[in-house]
Scaffold this motif. Structure first.
Motif, short mmCIF file in Angstrom:
data_model
loop_
_atom_site.label_atom_id
_atom_site.label_comp_id
_atom_site.label_asym_id
_atom_site.label_seq_id
_atom_site.Cartn_x
_atom_site.Cartn_y
_atom_site.Cartn_z
N SER A 59 63.21 63.76 110.64
CA SER A 59 63.13 64.91 109.74
C SER A 59 62.23 64.54 108.57
CB SER A 59 64.52 65.28 109.21
OG SER A 59 65.01 64.28 108.33
N TYR A 60 61.79 65.56 107.84
CA TYR A 60 60.96 65.29 106.66
C TYR A 60 61.75 64.55 105.59
CZ TYR A 60 56.97 67.99 108.29
OH TYR A 60 55.88 68.43 109.00
N GLU A 61 63.02 64.87 105.47
CA GLU A 61 63.85 64.18 104.48
C GLU A 61 63.90 62.67 104.77
OE1 GLU A 61 64.64 66.97 106.03
OE2 GLU A 61 64.57 68.35 104.31
N LEU A 62 64.06 62.31 106.03
CA LEU A 62 64.10 60.90 106.41
C LEU A 62 62.74 60.24 106.22
CD1 LEU A 62 66.32 61.10 109.61
CD2 LEU A 62 66.91 59.94 107.47
N MET A 63 61.67 60.93 106.60
CA MET A 63 60.33 60.33 106.44
C MET A 63 59.98 60.16 104.97
SD MET A 63 58.02 61.85 109.59
CE MET A 63 58.46 63.58 109.41
N ALA A 64 60.46 61.08 104.12
CA ALA A 64 60.24 60.93 102.68
C ALA A 64 60.99 59.71 102.15
CB ALA A 64 60.69 62.19 101.96
N GLU A 65 62.19 59.47 102.66
CA GLU A 65 62.96 58.30 102.23
C GLU A 65 62.33 57.01 102.76
OE1 GLU A 65 65.20 58.24 99.84
OE2 GLU A 65 64.65 60.36 99.74
N ASP A 66 61.76 57.07 103.97
CA ASP A 66 61.03 55.91 104.50
C ASP A 66 59.88 55.55 103.57
OD1 ASP A 66 62.68 55.90 106.73
OD2 ASP A 66 61.24 56.95 108.01
N LEU A 67 59.18 56.56 103.09
CA LEU A 67 58.07 56.34 102.16
C LEU A 67 58.56 55.74 100.85
CD1 LEU A 67 55.16 56.67 101.14
CD2 LEU A 67 55.67 59.09 100.68
N ASN A 68 59.66 56.25 100.34
CA ASN A 68 60.22 55.72 99.10
C ASN A 68 60.63 54.26 99.27
OD1 ASN A 68 61.31 56.05 96.36
ND2 ASN A 68 63.30 55.81 97.35
N GLU A 69 61.23 53.94 100.41
CA GLU A 69 61.62 52.55 100.70
C GLU A 69 60.40 51.64 100.75
OE1 GLU A 69 63.51 50.06 104.45
OE2 GLU A 69 64.28 52.08 104.06
N PHE A 70 59.31 52.15 101.33
CA PHE A 70 58.08 51.35 101.42
C PHE A 70 57.54 51.04 100.02
CE2 PHE A 70 53.54 50.68 101.76
CZ PHE A 70 53.42 49.85 102.86
N ILE A 71 57.51 52.04 99.17
CA ILE A 71 57.01 51.85 97.80
C ILE A 71 57.86 50.84 97.05
CG2 ILE A 71 56.74 53.01 95.56
CD1 ILE A 71 55.90 55.52 97.16
N ASP A 72 59.17 50.94 97.20
CA ASP A 72 60.07 49.99 96.52
C ASP A 72 59.91 48.58 97.08
OD1 ASP A 72 61.06 51.98 94.92
OD2 ASP A 72 62.89 52.30 96.08
N GLU A 73 59.85 48.48 98.40
CA GLU A 73 59.75 47.17 99.04
C GLU A 73 58.49 46.43 98.61
OE1 GLU A 73 59.24 45.19 103.51
OE2 GLU A 73 59.54 47.34 103.29
N HIS A 74 57.39 47.15 98.49
CA HIS A 74 56.10 46.53 98.15
C HIS A 74 55.82 46.57 96.65
CE1 HIS A 74 54.69 45.91 102.33
NE2 HIS A 74 55.48 46.94 102.57
N GLN A 75 56.80 47.05 95.88
CA GLN A 75 56.72 47.07 94.42
C GLN A 75 55.41 47.71 93.94
OE1 GLN A 75 57.37 42.87 93.49
NE2 GLN A 75 59.58 43.21 93.37
N LEU A 76 55.14 48.88 94.48
CA LEU A 76 53.92 49.61 94.13
C LEU A 76 54.20 50.52 92.94
CD1 LEU A 76 52.73 50.56 97.73
CD2 LEU A 76 52.06 48.58 96.34
#
Length: 254
Positions: A59-76
């Motif tokens: 879902s878009y909600e899940l893909m948006a959270e995947d993106l948020n997790e990526f940003i946090d993980e890579h400290q962007l």
């Protein structure tokens, strides 16, 4: 979910999210062109696409959270985010849920509205290919030709076909899940907030995804939005007009 990604260059971070049936591999040339301007470009594979993990949930909600997790993980820190088609809707969903986590958005040929499902012929064509009996890519293209008449579109779709570790053909996309959930790709926005950050909407003059009448709806959610048209381009602006696409992106980033 930890997404697969390809990083090119160094500098201010830019994230790129592809459309449905695509992958980061489709953005290799564009990523390098933008990175050469002095940016660190991260091209991501969405869940159930490319080399990212597969999931029964989509879902878009899940893909948006995947993106948020990526940003946090890579400290962007407040990256610029580019999203094409499905990726553009993912970016818009992310922006509405995660205030202050990005600096600018570039939405490529998609508007914040509902689109009727129009991928049925693609799903039928891909599912018609019997991977167990497939001996070469040409056989797959001939089979897909019965459903997808555009040569370029067939080549784009068949980039998902590869040989696994056992030497057998397989899909990079999670075809069973996409077949079941494809109706969600055109989904509307039901919970919106005003996004004050600068946003560039790029549309192709030959595409039917963003009409003049959509600009009002865009401005309602994104009051600081600019809508720019790339002449002679269809829905895949970045592939059809790469130089003009990069020029528009870099010009907007400033």
């Amino acid at each position: 979910m930890k997404l697969f990604y390809r990083k090119t260059g160094e500098g201010q971070p830019i994230l790129i999210l592809h459309g449905v049936f695509g992958s980061s591999d489709n953005w290799f040339t564009i990523s390098k062109m933008i990175a050469d301007k002095g940016f660190a470009v991260y091209a991501l594979d969405a869940r159930n696409h490319g080399q990212s993990p597969r999931s029964e949930e989509f879902s878009y909600e899940l893909m948006a959270e995947d993106l948020n997790e990526f940003i946090d993980e890579h400290q962007l820190d407040k990256p610029i985010i580019i999203g094409h088609s499905m990726g553009g809707k993912t970016v818009m969903h992310f922006a509405m849920k995660h205030e202050g986590k990005f600096s600018k958005l570039i939405i490529v040929d998609i508007a914040p509205k509902y689109y009727p499902s129009h991928h049925g012929h693609i799903i039928q064509g891909l599912n018609s290919i019997d991977l167990d009996k497939l001996t070469n890519r040409k056989e797959a293209e001939l089979q897909l030709d019965r459903y997808v008449t555009s040569v370029g579109e067939r080549q784009f779709l068949l980039k998902n076909l590869y040989r696994n570790d056992l030497g057998k053909f397989d899909w990079r996309i999670n075809l069973p899940v996409l077949s079941k959930e494809i109706y969600q790709i055109g989904g509307d926005f039901t919970d919106t907030r005003e996004i004050s950050e600068p946003v560039l909407f790029l549309r192709g003059s030959e595409s039917g995804y963003i009409y003049d009448e959509d600009v009002t709806a865009i401005k309602k959610i994104f009051p600081n939005a600019t809508v720019e048209t790339i002449e002679g381009a269809g829905h895949w602006i970045q592939a059809e007009k790469p130089n003009e696409f990069v020029e528009a992106v870099v010009g907007f980033i400033g």
